[in-house]
Write an enzyme that holds these catalytic residues in place. Structure first.
Site, PDB file in Angstrom:
ATOM      1  N   ASP A   6       0.903  -1.248   0.100  1.00 13.65           N
ATOM      2  CA  ASP A   6       0.009  -0.062  -0.085  1.00 13.65           C
ATOM      3  C   ASP A   6       0.848   1.425  -0.119  1.00 13.65           C
ATOM      4  O   ASP A   6       1.994   1.394   0.421  1.00 13.65           O
ATOM      5  CB  ASP A   6      -0.823   0.047   1.227  1.00 13.65           C
ATOM      6  CG  ASP A   6      -2.117   0.885   1.013  1.00 13.65           C
ATOM      7  OD1 ASP A   6      -2.273   1.232  -0.052  1.00 13.65           O
ATOM      8  OD2 ASP A   6      -3.005   0.945   1.960  1.00 13.65           O
ATOM      9  N   HIS A  23       3.247   2.628  -8.729  1.00 14.47           N
ATOM     10  CA  HIS A  23       3.000   1.309  -8.965  1.00 14.47           C
ATOM     11  C   HIS A  23       4.207   0.544  -9.533  1.00 14.47           C
ATOM     12  O   HIS A  23       4.679  -0.393  -9.411  1.00 14.47           O
ATOM     13  CB  HIS A  23       1.771   0.997  -9.819  1.00 14.47           C
ATOM     14  CG  HIS A  23       0.419   1.439  -9.205  1.00 14.47           C
ATOM     15  ND1 HIS A  23       0.243   1.258  -8.058  1.00 14.47           N
ATOM     16  CD2 HIS A  23      -0.745   2.042  -9.682  1.00 14.47           C
ATOM     17  CE1 HIS A  23      -1.143   1.651  -7.570  1.00 14.47           C
ATOM     18  NE2 HIS A  23      -1.441   2.284  -8.702  1.00 14.47           N
ATOM     19  N   LEU A 117      10.723 -21.459  -4.268  1.00 18.43           N
ATOM     20  CA  LEU A 117       9.794 -20.464  -3.541  1.00 18.43           C
ATOM     21  C   LEU A 117       8.344 -20.467  -4.237  1.00 18.43           C
ATOM     22  O   LEU A 117       8.298 -20.436  -5.375  1.00 18.43           O
ATOM     23  CB  LEU A 117      10.347 -18.794  -3.561  1.00 18.43           C
ATOM     24  CG  LEU A 117       9.275 -17.751  -3.388  1.00 18.43           C
ATOM     25  CD1 LEU A 117       9.186 -17.743  -1.743  1.00 18.43           C
ATOM     26  CD2 LEU A 117      10.121 -16.745  -3.506  1.00 18.43           C
TER      27      LEU A 117
HETATM   28  C1  FPP Z   1      -1.780   0.022  -3.514  1.00 15.18           C
HETATM   29  O1  FPP Z   1      -1.203   1.276  -3.458  1.00 15.18           O
HETATM   30  C2  FPP Z   1      -1.236  -0.545  -4.444  1.00 15.18           C
HETATM   31  C3  FPP Z   1      -1.889  -1.287  -5.536  1.00 15.18           C
HETATM   32  C4  FPP Z   1      -3.448  -1.046  -5.517  1.00 15.18           C
HETATM   33  C5  FPP Z   1      -1.282  -1.840  -6.589  1.00 15.18           C
HETATM   34  C6  FPP Z   1      -0.096  -2.785  -6.524  1.00 15.18           C
HETATM   35  C7  FPP Z   1       0.451  -3.109  -7.311  1.00 15.18           C
HETATM   36  C8  FPP Z   1       1.804  -3.288  -7.879  1.00 15.18           C
HETATM   37  C9  FPP Z   1       2.789  -2.832  -6.784  1.00 15.18           C
HETATM   38  C10 FPP Z   1       2.132  -3.753  -9.166  1.00 15.18           C
HETATM   39  C11 FPP Z   1       2.061  -5.140  -9.194  1.00 15.18           C
HETATM   40  C12 FPP Z   1       2.818  -5.837 -10.216  1.00 15.18           C
HETATM   41  C13 FPP Z   1       3.032  -7.063 -10.313  1.00 15.18           C
HETATM   42  C14 FPP Z   1       3.933  -7.797 -11.031  1.00 15.18           C
HETATM   43  C15 FPP Z   1       2.138  -7.939  -9.368  1.00 15.18           C
HETATM   44  P1  FPP Z   1      -2.383   2.507  -3.503  1.00 15.18           P
HETATM   45  O2  FPP Z   1      -2.690   2.810  -5.216  1.00 15.18           O
HETATM   46  O3  FPP Z   1      -3.609   2.451  -3.006  1.00 15.18           O
HETATM   47  O4  FPP Z   1      -1.447   3.986  -2.970  1.00 15.18           O
HETATM   48  P2  FPP Z   1      -2.268   4.809  -2.228  1.00 15.18           P
HETATM   49  O5  FPP Z   1      -3.083   4.395  -0.895  1.00 15.18           O
HETATM   50  O6  FPP Z   1      -1.083   5.957  -1.616  1.00 15.18           O
HETATM   51  O7  FPP Z   1      -3.144   5.718  -2.988  1.00 15.18           O
END
Ligand code: FPP
Length: 226
Positions: A6, A23, A117
């Site tokens: 997050d 991301h 893993l």
């Molecule tokens: C939450 O941060 C994160 C997500 C909704 C997406 C997580 C995905 C990735 C890191 C990329 C995935 C890639 C692979 C290969 C699996 P947020 O957007 O809710 O952050 P905020 O709360 O600060 O708005």
């Protein structure tokens, strides 16, 4: 171990950049944690990459995330194969773009015998969705064999969840200072330890990962006993 990644959006905002940049940088954190798991002999890592609720984000962000997941999977293939990592994706796959589903099928098949893993990505997943789909399938089996209603306990029901055969997480990490489970592994988290940190996911690298493990090693897990 399992991670709710997050804070990507906030990380980007702090730098005056668009959310997708966060991301993008978050993928580097995934790589760092996966490499540490391999190095330390941790057998399972699961990551909450996209929730059922995330479909409600802007089309730009959803499309960008799907593309990022697709590209990262392709790009990290060598890591999965070279390091003997088995990749699986769990969630409501019907909602994913065909191109991504094709790539997932390919990688799952290519890595299915890898045994260093197990890396599990939860995509289009929510804990309530999982419990509901399990209950539907259980009900169908119980209609055919009513004795199941008497005999089935938690162990039997667990086999209907998409995580069947995967151990429940010992530790769940959530970054960015939020202290909620947000409809993640509701059933499977029954006895998990939680680790919360203010660090935003794109900044969660090797040192932060070690800090979480260190804290976990100091926990006294009693499973309801004294
Ligand atoms: C939450 O941060 C994160 C997500 C909704 C997406 C997580 C995905 C990735 C890191 C990329 C995935 C890639 C692979 C290969 C699996 P947020 O957007 O809710 O952050 P905020 O709360 O600060 O708005």
């Amino acid at each position: 171990m399992s991670i709710v990644m997050d804070g990507n959006g906030r990380w980007a905002k702090e730098r005056g950049e668009e959310r997708l940049r966060g991301h993008f940088e978050g993928v580097e954190s995934i790589r760092a944690c996966v490499e540490e798991c391999v190095r330390l002999g941790i057998r399972y890592i699961s990551l909450f990459a996209f929730s059922e609720e995330n479909w409600n984000r802007s089309e730009h962000e959803v499309t960008g995330l799907m593309k990022l997941i697709f590209n990262s999977m392709e790009k990290e293939m060598h890591l999965f194969i070279g390091q003997n990592v088995r990749l699986r994706v769990l969630g409501n796959r019907d909602r994913l773009p065909d191109e991504l589903n094709g790539e997932i099928d390919k990688i799952e098949a290519m890595t299915k015998n890898n045994d260093v893993l197990d890396m599990i990505l939860f995509i289009s997943y929510s804990g309530q969705w999982d419990i509901l789909q399990a209950a539907r399938r259980f009900a169908a089996d119980a209609a055919a064999d009513p004795s199941l209603l008497e005999t089935a306990g938690a162990d039997t029901f667990s086999k209907y969840l998409v995580t069947a055969g995967i151990p429940d997480p010992d530790l769940i990490i959530r970054t960015s200072g939020e202290m909620r489970l947000s409809n993640y592994l509701l059933w499977q988290a029954a006895y998990s330890e939680y680790y919360f940190t203010d660090t935003l996911w794109p900044d969660f690298r090797k040192e932060e990962f070690h800090k979480a493990l260190e804290e976990y090693s100091r926990r006294d897990r009693r499973y309801g006993k004294v």
